[in-house]
Design a protein around this motif. Structure first.
Motif, mmCIF file in Angstrom:
data_model
loop_
_atom_site.group_PDB
_atom_site.id
_atom_site.type_symbol
_atom_site.label_atom_id
_atom_site.label_comp_id
_atom_site.label_asym_id
_atom_site.label_seq_id
_atom_site.Cartn_x
_atom_site.Cartn_y
_atom_site.Cartn_z
ATOM 1 N N TYR A 230 15.384 62.399 9.723
ATOM 2 C CA TYR A 230 16.304 62.726 10.867
ATOM 3 C C TYR A 230 16.165 62.119 12.454
ATOM 4 O O TYR A 230 16.926 61.741 12.921
ATOM 5 C CB TYR A 230 15.963 64.457 10.989
ATOM 6 N N VAL B 275 21.410 61.329 6.801
ATOM 7 C CA VAL B 275 20.549 62.877 7.174
ATOM 8 C C VAL B 275 21.295 63.670 7.623
ATOM 9 O O VAL B 275 22.088 63.436 8.513
ATOM 10 C CB VAL B 275 19.284 62.692 7.831
ATOM 11 N N ALA C 222 11.498 64.849 5.852
ATOM 12 C CA ALA C 222 12.797 64.863 6.203
ATOM 13 C C ALA C 222 12.946 64.824 7.894
ATOM 14 O O ALA C 222 13.816 64.274 8.342
ATOM 15 C CB ALA C 222 13.234 66.220 5.799
ATOM 16 N N GLY C 223 11.973 65.575 8.521
ATOM 17 C CA GLY C 223 12.049 65.241 9.851
ATOM 18 C C GLY C 223 11.932 64.109 10.296
ATOM 19 O O GLY C 223 12.588 63.700 11.221
ATOM 20 N N TYR D 193 18.285 68.289 5.714
ATOM 21 C CA TYR D 193 17.252 68.423 6.932
ATOM 22 C C TYR D 193 17.483 69.889 7.406
ATOM 23 O O TYR D 193 18.585 70.251 7.690
ATOM 24 C CB TYR D 193 17.439 67.298 7.921
ATOM 25 N N LYS E 223 22.040 68.058 8.405
ATOM 26 C CA LYS E 223 21.432 69.445 8.579
ATOM 27 C C LYS E 223 22.020 70.236 7.722
ATOM 28 O O LYS E 223 23.160 70.351 7.056
ATOM 29 C CB LYS E 223 21.829 70.141 10.074
#
Ligand SMILES: [Zn+2]
Length: 231
Positions: free
Chosen positions: A8, A190, A4-5, A229, A192
């Motif tokens: 992102y 993506v 996911a990082g 994320y 947060k």
């Protein structure tokens, strides 16, 4: 960096690419925009033609006036020389002179009008020429400042593209495809999760979901489908 990082980060790179591309488009638009200058140049050409026409008309009118004045002079000299004795002819000649003089007077008015027309066009042409000069200077200045700016942005764009390629190769290909597909339909793929909510659609994300996302799994929002994320 977890999956996911990575995605992102990829998205941040894509946003940067978009910003830079937009900046480049704006600079290119400004560089190519010479409409005002082109218009001024064609106006100069049109006014030059107008001026030539007006001057030609003025010249013709001057010649016609000279012809009339010459005719009057000839008749006057005939009259004053006293060669004509016939009273009927004298009357006719005087009548002719009178007619010629009224024609002259009209011609003089016309000529004055034509002269002021020439002056007017000359003044307009001067203004247009100055305007074109100013626009040309501005355009040259724009080329001088924006030319290097364009190269700068292009270099930066190339670097960011390289970063993207590098990262895209590192990301799991299936996840990359999901990212690209969501990006096409949603713009940003993506998002947060903050205070338990998906920032893409503001719907509450189940705890188990965001915990998995936080651990780095590829978890998509149940509502908007975006990849979640958490830092
Ligand atoms: Zn959502």
């Amino acid at each position: 960096m977890n999956l996911a990082g990575q995605l992102y980060k990829l998205q941040q790179i894509d946003l940067e690419l978009e910003r830079k591309q937009q900046e480049l488009n704006e600079v290119e638009n400004q560089l190519g925009d010479n409409k005002a200058l082109v218009a001024a140049v064609s106006k100069i050409a049109a006014q030059k033609e107008q001026l030539e026409d007006a001057k030609r008309n003025q010249k013709n009118s001057e010649w016609e006036l000279e012809d009339l004045q010459e005719k009057v002079r000839q008749i006057d000299s005939k009259l004053y020389a006293g060669k004509t004795k016939d009273p009927k002819e004298l009357v006719n000649l005087e009548k002719e002179v009178k007619g010629l003089k009224s024609q002259i007077s009209m011609k003089e008015d016309t000529l004055l009008g034509l002269m002021s027309q020439v002056e007017e066009i000359e003044a307009e042409a001067k203004t247009t020429a100055e305007e074109a000069k100013r626009l040309k200077r501005e355009w040259e200045q724009r080329q001088e400042t924006l030319g290097p700016r364009k190269s700068e942005i292009e270099t930066a764009l190339a670097e960011v593209r390289e970063d993207r390629n590098e990262l895209a190769h590192q990301v799991d290909s299936q996840a990359f495809n999901i990212y690209e597909r969501i990006r096409l339909t949603r713009g940003q793929a993506v998002v947060k999760v903050e205070r338990g909510r998906c920032l893409g659609c503001h719907i509450t994300v189940p705890t188990s979901q965001w915990q998995k996302a936080k651990a780095g799994d590829l978890i998509q929002c149940n509502n908007c489908n975006r990849i979640l994320y958490l830092e």
